[in-house]
Scaffold this motif. Structure first.
Motif, PDB file in Angstrom:
ATOM      1  N   ILE A 145      16.052  25.965 -15.238  1.00  0.00           N
ATOM      2  CA  ILE A 145      15.800  27.362 -15.573  1.00  0.00           C
ATOM      3  C   ILE A 145      14.297  27.585 -15.702  1.00  0.00           C
ATOM      4  CG2 ILE A 145      16.243  29.214 -17.223  1.00  0.00           C
ATOM      5  CD1 ILE A 145      18.706  28.222 -15.748  1.00  0.00           C
ATOM      6  N   ILE A 146      13.807  28.677 -15.101  1.00  0.00           N
ATOM      7  CA  ILE A 146      12.377  29.032 -15.163  1.00  0.00           C
ATOM      8  C   ILE A 146      12.283  30.410 -15.808  1.00  0.00           C
ATOM      9  CG2 ILE A 146      10.273  29.346 -13.831  1.00  0.00           C
ATOM     10  CD1 ILE A 146      11.632  27.701 -11.595  1.00  0.00           C
ATOM     11  N   SER A 147      11.813  30.468 -17.024  1.00  0.00           N
ATOM     12  CA  SER A 147      11.873  31.705 -17.800  1.00  0.00           C
ATOM     13  C   SER A 147      10.711  32.665 -17.533  1.00  0.00           C
ATOM     14  CB  SER A 147      11.917  31.377 -19.304  1.00  0.00           C
ATOM     15  OG  SER A 147      10.780  30.610 -19.678  1.00  0.00           O
ATOM     16  N   GLU A 148       9.600  32.171 -16.985  1.00  0.00           N
ATOM     17  CA  GLU A 148       8.435  33.032 -16.789  1.00  0.00           C
ATOM     18  C   GLU A 148       8.721  34.105 -15.737  1.00  0.00           C
ATOM     19  OE1 GLU A 148       8.326  29.822 -16.987  1.00  0.00           O
ATOM     20  OE2 GLU A 148       7.070  29.440 -18.737  1.00  0.00           O
ATOM     21  N   LYS A 149       8.133  35.281 -15.942  1.00  0.00           N
ATOM     22  CA  LYS A 149       8.293  36.353 -14.955  1.00  0.00           C
ATOM     23  C   LYS A 149       7.629  35.981 -13.638  1.00  0.00           C
ATOM     24  CE  LYS A 149       7.367  41.287 -14.167  1.00  0.00           C
ATOM     25  NZ  LYS A 149       8.739  41.601 -13.741  1.00  0.00           N
ATOM     26  N   PHE A 150       6.468  35.351 -13.714  1.00  0.00           N
ATOM     27  CA  PHE A 150       5.758  34.872 -12.534  1.00  0.00           C
ATOM     28  C   PHE A 150       5.649  33.356 -12.653  1.00  0.00           C
ATOM     29  CE2 PHE A 150       4.051  39.019 -13.774  1.00  0.00           C
ATOM     30  CZ  PHE A 150       4.384  39.761 -12.662  1.00  0.00           C
ATOM     31  N   SER A 151       6.320  32.627 -11.786  1.00  0.00           N
ATOM     32  CA  SER A 151       6.335  31.173 -11.897  1.00  0.00           C
ATOM     33  C   SER A 151       5.671  30.535 -10.678  1.00  0.00           C
ATOM     34  CB  SER A 151       7.774  30.656 -12.024  1.00  0.00           C
ATOM     35  OG  SER A 151       8.569  31.081 -10.926  1.00  0.00           O
ATOM     36  N   GLN A 152       5.141  29.336 -10.894  1.00  0.00           N
ATOM     37  CA  GLN A 152       4.507  28.565  -9.825  1.00  0.00           C
ATOM     38  C   GLN A 152       5.151  27.182  -9.782  1.00  0.00           C
ATOM     39  OE1 GLN A 152       0.318  28.643 -10.851  1.00  0.00           O
ATOM     40  NE2 GLN A 152      -0.040  30.424  -9.572  1.00  0.00           N
ATOM     41  N   ILE A 153       5.604  26.806  -8.604  1.00  0.00           N
ATOM     42  CA  ILE A 153       6.260  25.509  -8.422  1.00  0.00           C
ATOM     43  C   ILE A 153       5.517  24.764  -7.320  1.00  0.00           C
ATOM     44  CG2 ILE A 153       8.421  24.354  -7.796  1.00  0.00           C
ATOM     45  CD1 ILE A 153       9.821  26.976  -8.719  1.00  0.00           C
ATOM     46  N   ARG A 154       5.302  23.463  -7.540  1.00  0.00           N
ATOM     47  CA  ARG A 154       4.581  22.680  -6.536  1.00  0.00           C
ATOM     48  C   ARG A 154       5.266  21.332  -6.354  1.00  0.00           C
ATOM     49  NH1 ARG A 154       0.341  19.009  -6.712  1.00  0.00           N
ATOM     50  NH2 ARG A 154      -0.003  19.383  -8.942  1.00  0.00           N
ATOM     51  N   TYR A 155       5.490  20.966  -5.106  1.00  0.00           N
ATOM     52  CA  TYR A 155       5.992  19.642  -4.749  1.00  0.00           C
ATOM     53  C   TYR A 155       4.822  18.802  -4.256  1.00  0.00           C
ATOM     54  CZ  TYR A 155      11.007  20.825  -4.773  1.00  0.00           C
ATOM     55  OH  TYR A 155      12.274  21.176  -5.141  1.00  0.00           O
ATOM     56  N   ASN A 156       4.742  17.548  -4.722  1.00  0.00           N
ATOM     57  CA  ASN A 156       3.741  16.670  -4.131  1.00  0.00           C
ATOM     58  C   ASN A 156       4.352  15.960  -2.925  1.00  0.00           C
ATOM     59  OD1 ASN A 156       5.255  14.498  -5.070  1.00  0.00           O
ATOM     60  ND2 ASN A 156       3.969  14.168  -6.873  1.00  0.00           N
ATOM     61  N   GLU A 157       3.595  15.104  -2.281  1.00  0.00           N
ATOM     62  CA  GLU A 157       4.052  14.484  -1.039  1.00  0.00           C
ATOM     63  C   GLU A 157       5.278  13.605  -1.236  1.00  0.00           C
ATOM     64  OE1 GLU A 157       0.747  12.442   0.592  1.00  0.00           O
ATOM     65  OE2 GLU A 157      -0.329  14.274   1.180  1.00  0.00           O
ATOM     66  N   LYS A 158       5.492  13.113  -2.452  1.00  0.00           N
ATOM     67  CA  LYS A 158       6.637  12.244  -2.726  1.00  0.00           C
ATOM     68  C   LYS A 158       7.868  13.025  -3.187  1.00  0.00           C
ATOM     69  CE  LYS A 158       3.728   8.283  -3.922  1.00  0.00           C
ATOM     70  NZ  LYS A 158       3.394   7.270  -4.970  1.00  0.00           N
ATOM     71  N   GLY A 159       7.716  14.343  -3.319  1.00  0.00           N
ATOM     72  CA  GLY A 159       8.858  15.149  -3.727  1.00  0.00           C
ATOM     73  C   GLY A 159       8.947  15.397  -5.213  1.00  0.00           C
ATOM     74  N   THR A 160       7.966  14.928  -5.999  1.00  0.00           N
ATOM     75  CA  THR A 160       7.940  15.215  -7.434  1.00  0.00           C
ATOM     76  C   THR A 160       7.585  16.686  -7.640  1.00  0.00           C
ATOM     77  OG1 THR A 160       7.262  12.956  -7.951  1.00  0.00           O
ATOM     78  CG2 THR A 160       6.897  14.616  -9.650  1.00  0.00           C
TER      79      THR A 160
END
Length: 394
Positions: A145-160
């Protein structure tokens, strides 16, 4: 389903959806104001009717005779099963997007079918819209669950996965072609950086299905709703955005795709670089259409035709920067964007008002009331607040 059928089997309702006029629009707008508990059901019914609309125009007297064939389509076994599976009566009308989108995905590419089918079964009873939070659904079963109205998600090269630069999540990548989903409801926005470095901005009411790591010869994602893509260049591995009707292929560029199932058209606007478009269909020979900067492709879902023209890209891409720019745009198109962005309903007291064209620029502020005051000033109309989620423009 029975609640939806009450409207689908109502000739007056069908006339309003297929042949709206001043009188029936006023009636149904008033009906929704007096019966707010019916708004979600009405929108679901409208969406279904628009998806089943015959290619030939239905004239007023013929609407009644067209009803049996429409109801017959609705009652087909497969549609009934899927409608029950997704428990549509609890969803806001945008949840219909999931139904038709997933149905389209099953025929796009067989190797993705099992993964998507499994995810749809696991999360069929989750309401993704109407005040819900954004969520990241992983192929290994995690539901974040991501509660922020504006969220930022980032995957690194290994998928983390790193969420909002704070939370770090490890994912167990196993099985054939595992797929993740980022689901952004109305009232929310999100951006995601994929493992190849491509950044995708998702507008309200959108969903992106993507692999945790791009291991094949192409980088393929599936979109429902609206997304702005800033694609990391890789000439040896094309990046493909698939929708229910068309595919957008790029090597390294920036473009916007608007593919809401409730809209009659899919729009692709190219900001920079080069992309090509082809219809998402089975064919021995695929015809592609090339785009250059400032081009817009408008694909009509009914006629299956593409229209290519030059536009001011800012009018279509500025939302991902926090504002809406519009030139001689019909008022109802602007309010539709605001309804999604703020998760509200905006009604027109006079239906003719909806078609008035205005020009301006709106900064997407956190306060919806402040935003609508600016819109009222720009459009020279008045905004009346009905409740926390409903507004009347007169």
């Amino acid at each position: 389903m029975d609640k939806i059928l009450r409207y689908l089997e109502n000739p007056d309702f069908v006339r309003w959806v297929y042949k709206p006029n001043g009188q029936n629009t006023i009636f149904w707008n008033e009906f929704q104001k007096d019966n707010p508990e019916e708004i979600g059901i009405i929108r679901e019914a409208k969406t279904i009717l628009l998806r089943l609309k015959p290619k030939k125009e239905i004239l007023g007297p013929k609407i009644d005779s067209a009803l049996p064939s429409i109801i017959l389509k609705i009652r087909k076994k497969q549609q009934i099963r899927r409608i029950r599976q997704f428990t549509l009566s609890t969803f806001k009308y945008a949840a219909i997007a999931v139904l038709f989108f997933l149905t389209g995905l099953f025929i796009m590419k067989e190797r993705y079918s099992s993964a998507i089918d499994e995810m749809s079964r696991q999360y069929a009873n989750i309401s993704y819209y109407n005040g819900e939070e954004s969520r990241l659904v992983l192929a290994d079963g995690k539901n974040i669950i991501i509660s922020e109205k504006f969220s930022q998600i980032r995957y690194n090269e290994k998928g983390t996965i790193i969420i909002d630069q704070n939370d770090t999540i490890s994912q167990n990548i196993s099985g054939n072609n595992p797929m993740n989903q980022l689901i952004v409801p109305y009232g929310k926005n999100s951006s995601i950086t994929l493992t190849d470095g491509t950044k995708a901005y998702l507008n309200a009411g959108s969903r992106l299905i993507f692999p945790p790591v791009f291991e094949d010869e192409t980088r393929e994602v599936f979109l429902v709703g609206e997304g702005y893509f800033d694609v990391a260049r890789n000439p040896h591995k094309p990046f493909i955005v698939k929708t229910t009707d068309i595919n957008v292929t790029a090597l390294g560029t920036a473009f916007n795709v608007s593919a809401y199932p409730t809209e009659s058209k899919i729009e692709v606007v190219l900001a920079e670089g080069k992309v090509n478009i082809n219809k998402n269909e089975f064919a021995l020979i695929h015809v592609t259409t090339d785009m250059t900067p400032n081009d817009m492709i408008c694909f009509n879902k009914s006629t299956k035709k593409m229209d290519l023209k030059q536009v001011n890209t800012e009018n279509y891409t500025s939302w991902h920067l926090g504002y809406i720019n519009f030139e001689s745009a019909e008022l109802h198109k602007i309010t539709t964007k605001l309804e999604r962005y703020y998760d509200v309903n905006i009604f027109f007291e006079n239906p003719e008002t909806a078609n008035k064209k205005i020009t301006g620029k709106l900064k997407l502020k956190a306060d919806i009331d402040e935003m609508l005051k600016v819109l009222a000033t720009t459009s020279t109309f008045k905004i009346k607040k009905i409740n926390e989620h409903e507004y009347l423009l007169n």
